[in-house]
Design a protein around this motif. Structure first.
Motif, short mmCIF file in Angstrom:
data_model
loop_
_atom_site.label_atom_id
_atom_site.label_comp_id
_atom_site.label_asym_id
_atom_site.label_seq_id
_atom_site.Cartn_x
_atom_site.Cartn_y
_atom_site.Cartn_z
N ALA A 1 -22.41 36.33 8.18
CA ALA A 1 -22.06 35.22 7.28
C ALA A 1 -22.79 33.95 7.69
O ALA A 1 -23.31 33.21 6.83
N VAL A 2 -22.85 33.67 8.99
CA VAL A 2 -23.56 32.48 9.47
C VAL A 2 -25.05 32.60 9.14
O VAL A 2 -25.69 31.63 8.72
N ALA A 3 -25.62 33.79 9.34
CA ALA A 3 -27.04 34.00 9.05
C ALA A 3 -27.33 33.76 7.57
O ALA A 3 -28.34 33.13 7.22
N LEU A 4 -26.47 34.25 6.69
CA LEU A 4 -26.69 34.06 5.26
C LEU A 4 -26.57 32.59 4.87
O LEU A 4 -27.31 32.11 4.00
N LEU A 5 -25.65 31.87 5.51
CA LEU A 5 -25.55 30.44 5.26
C LEU A 5 -26.84 29.75 5.70
O LEU A 5 -27.39 28.92 4.97
N GLY A 6 -27.32 30.10 6.90
CA GLY A 6 -28.55 29.50 7.38
C GLY A 6 -29.74 29.79 6.49
O GLY A 6 -30.57 28.91 6.22
N GLU B 1 -18.91 35.60 1.93
CA GLU B 1 -17.94 36.64 2.30
C GLU B 1 -18.71 37.90 2.68
O GLU B 1 -19.44 38.45 1.85
N THR B 2 -18.55 38.34 3.91
CA THR B 2 -19.25 39.54 4.38
C THR B 2 -18.22 40.60 4.77
O THR B 2 -17.20 40.29 5.39
N PRO B 3 -18.45 41.85 4.42
CA PRO B 3 -17.48 42.90 4.71
C PRO B 3 -17.37 43.19 6.21
O PRO B 3 -18.33 43.03 6.96
N VAL B 4 -16.19 43.61 6.61
CA VAL B 4 -15.93 44.04 7.99
C VAL B 4 -15.75 45.55 7.98
O VAL B 4 -14.89 46.08 7.28
N ARG C 1 -7.01 36.60 10.16
CA ARG C 1 -6.19 36.26 9.00
C ARG C 1 -5.41 37.48 8.54
O ARG C 1 -5.96 38.59 8.44
N SER C 2 -4.14 37.31 8.24
CA SER C 2 -3.33 38.40 7.69
C SER C 2 -3.35 38.29 6.17
O SER C 2 -3.84 37.30 5.60
N GLY C 3 -2.79 39.28 5.50
CA GLY C 3 -2.76 39.28 4.04
C GLY C 3 -1.98 38.12 3.47
O GLY C 3 -2.25 37.67 2.36
N GLY D 1 -11.36 42.79 6.46
CA GLY D 1 -12.43 42.05 5.79
C GLY D 1 -11.90 41.18 4.66
O GLY D 1 -10.76 41.31 4.24
N PRO D 2 -12.72 40.29 4.17
CA PRO D 2 -14.05 39.97 4.68
C PRO D 2 -14.00 38.86 5.72
O PRO D 2 -12.95 38.26 5.94
N ALA D 3 -15.16 38.60 6.36
CA ALA D 3 -15.34 37.36 7.12
C ALA D 3 -15.75 36.29 6.12
O ALA D 3 -16.56 36.53 5.23
#
Length: 217
Positions: free
Chosen positions: A178-183, A156-159, A63-65, A129-131
Motif C-alpha cells: 500500500a505504501v509503495a502504491l502511494l509512493g 486498499e491492498t489484500p492480505v 482492525r476488527s469487523g 484484509g485489506p490493508a
C-alpha cells in the motif's frame, strides 16, 4: 527471592517481540542495470509524514469487523511509524524517479527541488484484509512560482494469510504494498511537473486532485 523468581518466570514465558519495517525489499535491479545514472535534472524533498494519533504507536494495529483497533504487543514497527512511512515513501520515490531525496541537505545551486508532503488520515489492516491507507498529499516546486498538486488517495491492498497462520507477515507485506502504491502515485505527479496524478494500480482510488500555484517556500 520468590517474587524475583516469579517475575523472571513470567518474562521467560512472554512471546518474543518481532520487528517489521514498511520499506519493502527491492524486487528488480536498478533501471540502469547497475550502471551509474546520469545527473538528475531535479531532486525531491520528502517532508516528515503526519499520522493519526491512534496509529502512531510502536505496535501493529489490527482492525476488527466492528472497527475496533487492537495493539499487537509482540509485533512492532522497527521505528516510529511517521519515520517508517517517510523512509519507505522516500525509497519508493527515489527508485521510481531516479532522483535524490535532499531532505536535511543543501541541494546543488540551481537544482530544482520538488517537495512532497503527506498527511495520513488512516493506516490500519486486518488479518482478513485489506490493508488501508487514506492520505492527503501535495507536491510543489520550492523555487519560484509553478504548478503544484494537492490530492487525496485511498489505497486498499489484500492480505493473504496462510491457512491456520497467526503470523502477521502477510499483514506487513500488504501494508508495504500500500505504501509503495502511494509512493508510485505521488511519483506520477512529480513526473508530470504537478499537472496531474495517475493511480499506480486499480487498488488506488484518487478521491480528489486540485492544481494550485505554489508561491511559498
Amino acid at each position: 527471592a520468590l517474587a524475583i523468581l516469579a517475575a523472571l518466570s513470567g518474562c521467560a514465558g512472554s512471546p518474543p517481540v518481532r520487528y517489521y519495517t514498511l520499506t519493502a525489499p527491492e524486487q528488480a535491479p536498478d533501471r540502469a542495470g547497475g550502471q551509474v545514472l546520469p545527473p538528475a535534472g531535479y531532486a525531491i524533498d520528502v517532508a516528515p509524514v503526519s499520522v493519526p494519533a491512534q496509529a502512531d504507536l510502536p505496535q501493529l494495529m489490527l482492525r476488527s469487523g466492528s472497527g475496533e483497533l487492537t495493539a499487537q504487543y509482540s509485533d512492532r514497527w522497527s521505528g516510529p511509524l511517521p519515520s517508517e512511512l517517510r523512509n519507505a515513501l522516500s525509497m519508493v520515490l527515489t527508485r521510481q524517479l531516479g532522483v535524490p531525496d535532499v531532505r536535511g541537505l543543501a541541494p546543488s545551486p540551481g537544482l530544482p527541488v520538488w517537495r512532497v508532503q503527506v498527511d495520513v488520515q488512516r493506516f490500519d489492516a486486518s488479518t482478513a484484509g485489506p490493508a488501508v491507507i487514506d492520505a492527503t498529499w501535495r507536491v510543489r516546486p520550492l523555487q519560484g512560482m509553478g504548478a503544484g498538486l494537492l490530492c487525496r488517495s485511498r489505497i486498499e491492498t489484500p492480505v493473504t494469510m496462510p491457512a491456520g497462520s497467526t503470523d502477521l507477515e502477510a499483514v506487513v507485506v500488504a501494508a508495504q504494498k500500500a505504501v509503495a502504491l502511494l509512493g508510485q502515485t505521488i511519483a506520477s505527479a512529480v513526473q508530470s511537473q504537478g499537472r496531474q496524478a495517475a493511480a499506480a494500480s486499480a487498488m488506488v482510488r484518487m478521491l480528489q486532485c486540485t492544481r494550485m500555484i505554489a508561491m511559498d517556500k
